[in-house]
Write a protein that holds these residues in place. Structure first.
Motif, mmCIF file in Angstrom:
data_model
loop_
_atom_site.group_PDB
_atom_site.id
_atom_site.type_symbol
_atom_site.label_atom_id
_atom_site.label_comp_id
_atom_site.label_asym_id
_atom_site.label_seq_id
_atom_site.Cartn_x
_atom_site.Cartn_y
_atom_site.Cartn_z
ATOM 1 N N SER A 276 12.705 3.500 3.861
ATOM 2 C CA SER A 276 12.936 3.224 5.284
ATOM 3 C C SER A 276 12.212 4.244 6.141
ATOM 4 C CB SER A 276 14.434 3.242 5.599
ATOM 5 O OG SER A 276 14.985 4.515 5.353
ATOM 6 N N ASP A 277 12.031 3.889 7.394
ATOM 7 C CA ASP A 277 11.440 4.806 8.353
ATOM 8 C C ASP A 277 12.443 5.935 8.591
ATOM 9 O OD1 ASP A 277 9.633 5.875 10.103
ATOM 10 O OD2 ASP A 277 9.574 4.165 11.449
ATOM 11 N N THR A 278 12.031 6.978 9.301
ATOM 12 C CA THR A 278 12.899 8.137 9.512
ATOM 13 C C THR A 278 13.277 8.307 10.970
ATOM 14 O OG1 THR A 278 11.013 9.609 9.775
ATOM 15 C CG2 THR A 278 11.903 9.372 7.554
ATOM 16 N N GLY B 214 6.829 10.083 4.743
ATOM 17 C CA GLY B 214 7.004 11.487 4.431
ATOM 18 C C GLY B 214 8.185 11.813 3.532
ATOM 19 N N ILE B 215 8.911 10.808 3.070
ATOM 20 C CA ILE B 215 10.083 11.015 2.219
ATOM 21 C C ILE B 215 9.808 10.399 0.845
ATOM 22 C CG2 ILE B 215 12.557 10.573 1.942
ATOM 23 C CD1 ILE B 215 11.942 12.267 4.397
ATOM 24 N N GLU B 216 10.239 11.085 -0.214
ATOM 25 C CA GLU B 216 10.091 10.589 -1.579
ATOM 26 C C GLU B 216 11.411 9.933 -2.005
ATOM 27 O OE1 GLU B 216 7.078 10.337 -4.430
ATOM 28 O OE2 GLU B 216 6.977 11.619 -2.681
ATOM 29 N N TYR B 217 11.359 8.650 -2.338
ATOM 30 C CA TYR B 217 12.538 7.888 -2.775
ATOM 31 C C TYR B 217 12.449 7.679 -4.284
ATOM 32 C CZ TYR B 217 13.147 6.874 2.180
ATOM 33 O OH TYR B 217 13.337 6.988 3.534
ATOM 34 N N PHE B 218 13.512 8.009 -5.028
ATOM 35 C CA PHE B 218 13.494 7.951 -6.492
ATOM 36 C C PHE B 218 14.340 6.809 -7.029
ATOM 37 C CE2 PHE B 218 11.982 12.184 -5.767
ATOM 38 C CZ PHE B 218 11.098 12.398 -6.804
ATOM 39 N N SER B 219 13.924 6.308 -8.190
ATOM 40 C CA SER B 219 14.661 5.257 -8.899
ATOM 41 C C SER B 219 15.649 5.902 -9.854
ATOM 42 C CB SER B 219 13.689 4.395 -9.716
ATOM 43 O OG SER B 219 13.248 5.127 -10.861
ATOM 44 N N PRO B 220 16.595 5.105 -10.370
ATOM 45 C CA PRO B 220 17.362 5.584 -11.520
ATOM 46 C C PRO B 220 16.420 5.675 -12.725
ATOM 47 C CG PRO B 220 18.106 3.389 -10.822
ATOM 48 C CD PRO B 220 16.986 3.795 -9.915
ATOM 49 N N PRO B 221 16.861 6.284 -13.829
ATOM 50 C CA PRO B 221 15.990 6.357 -15.008
ATOM 51 C C PRO B 221 15.514 4.980 -15.465
ATOM 52 C CG PRO B 221 17.858 7.811 -15.277
ATOM 53 C CD PRO B 221 18.119 6.996 -14.030
ATOM 54 N N VAL B 222 14.264 4.936 -15.909
ATOM 55 C CA VAL B 222 13.652 3.711 -16.422
ATOM 56 C C VAL B 222 14.112 3.516 -17.871
ATOM 57 C CG1 VAL B 222 11.435 2.634 -17.025
ATOM 58 C CG2 VAL B 222 11.638 4.002 -14.938
ATOM 59 N N ARG C 206 0.801 -1.220 0.000
ATOM 60 C CA ARG C 206 0.000 0.000 0.000
ATOM 61 C C ARG C 206 0.840 1.280 0.000
ATOM 62 N NH1 ARG C 206 -1.788 -3.690 3.074
ATOM 63 N NH2 ARG C 206 -1.147 -2.798 5.043
ATOM 64 N N THR C 207 2.019 1.200 -0.617
ATOM 65 C CA THR C 207 2.877 2.381 -0.762
ATOM 66 C C THR C 207 2.590 3.022 -2.111
ATOM 67 O OG1 THR C 207 4.600 1.363 0.597
ATOM 68 C CG2 THR C 207 5.273 3.163 -0.847
ATOM 69 N N ASN C 208 2.437 4.341 -2.132
ATOM 70 C CA ASN C 208 2.149 5.044 -3.374
ATOM 71 C C ASN C 208 3.415 5.148 -4.231
ATOM 72 O OD1 ASN C 208 0.211 6.385 -4.996
ATOM 73 N ND2 ASN C 208 1.218 8.319 -4.529
ATOM 74 N N VAL C 209 3.320 4.706 -5.488
ATOM 75 C CA VAL C 209 4.415 4.781 -6.451
ATOM 76 C C VAL C 209 3.945 5.651 -7.606
ATOM 77 C CG1 VAL C 209 5.950 3.473 -7.978
ATOM 78 C CG2 VAL C 209 5.226 2.483 -5.800
ATOM 79 N N VAL C 210 4.823 6.570 -8.055
ATOM 80 C CA VAL C 210 4.490 7.501 -9.131
ATOM 81 C C VAL C 210 5.489 7.333 -10.261
ATOM 82 C CG1 VAL C 210 4.202 9.941 -9.758
ATOM 83 C CG2 VAL C 210 3.535 9.152 -7.479
#
Length: 189
Positions: free
Chosen positions: A91-93, A67-75, A20-24
């Motif tokens: 991870s938690d903060t 509350g933190i946005e984690y990004f992937s490398p380019p797709v 249930r984690t939001n992925v964009v």
């Protein structure tokens, strides 16, 4: 095009699915950028997107967690090699986990005509915990280090943090960004 994978939460010395984690899915082009699609991960932390390829843009994935946005490398946008096994690690903060300086590389130029020297610093930060280091409040930073007395002409570089998050004040450099588990580079001159 297809892109997919899993969101994994670091917990202690283990990792678990982040359901249930939001992925964009983000598109970043010269003229237009922004979210393309979003979804929540399933019970296994899995997600998948289908989107139209665009050779004039890059695509990234992000997962928002604690509350933190984690990004992937380019797709990858090659239809023959779809990115269907990407892993976003979250991870938690905590504002109290220690962040060590793993190494600090300093490159000093020859003196210029004015006698001043350009200095490039690459600092490798080590967060050996299972939590992302955040500032304790809006007046503190997630990391800081002293700079030589009389330093002028500060310029943030492109390491693992946005240049906008790296600041110089009086006699120190500060980082106003979350520091995830593992090694991260801060670059400035």
């Amino acid at each position: 095009m297809r892109a997919g994978g899993r969101v994994i939460e670091v917990r202690g010395s283990d990792s678990i699915p982040a359901p249930r984690t939001n992925v964009v899915l983000h598109r970043i082009g010269r003229d237009v950028q922004g979210p393309v699609d979003s979804m929540r991960t399933d019970a296994r932390g899995a997600f998948h997107f289908r989107f139209a390829a665009d050779t004039s843009a890059i695509f990234l994935l992000s997962a928002r967690f604690a509350g933190i946005e984690y990004f992937s490398p380019p797709v990858h946008t090659d239809p023959a090699l779809p990115d269907t096994a990407m892993v976003l690690i979250v991870s938690d903060t905590s504002s109290s986990v220690p962040v060590a300086t793993g190494s600090r590389h300093v490159v000093v130029s020859r003196p210029g005509q004015s006698g001043g020297r350009a200095v490039l610093e690459i600092v490798v930060l080590e967060n050996r915990s299972d939590r992302t280091r955040v500032a304790g409040d809006s007046l503190s930073t997630s990391w800081s280090a002293p700079t030589p007395k009389g330093a002028v002409g500060f310029q943030p570089g492109n390491g693992d943090f946005s240049p906008e998050a790296i600041r110089f004040a009086h006699d120190s450099v500060t980082l106003d960004a979350p520091i995830g588990p593992g090694e991260k580079r801060v670059i400035f001159s």
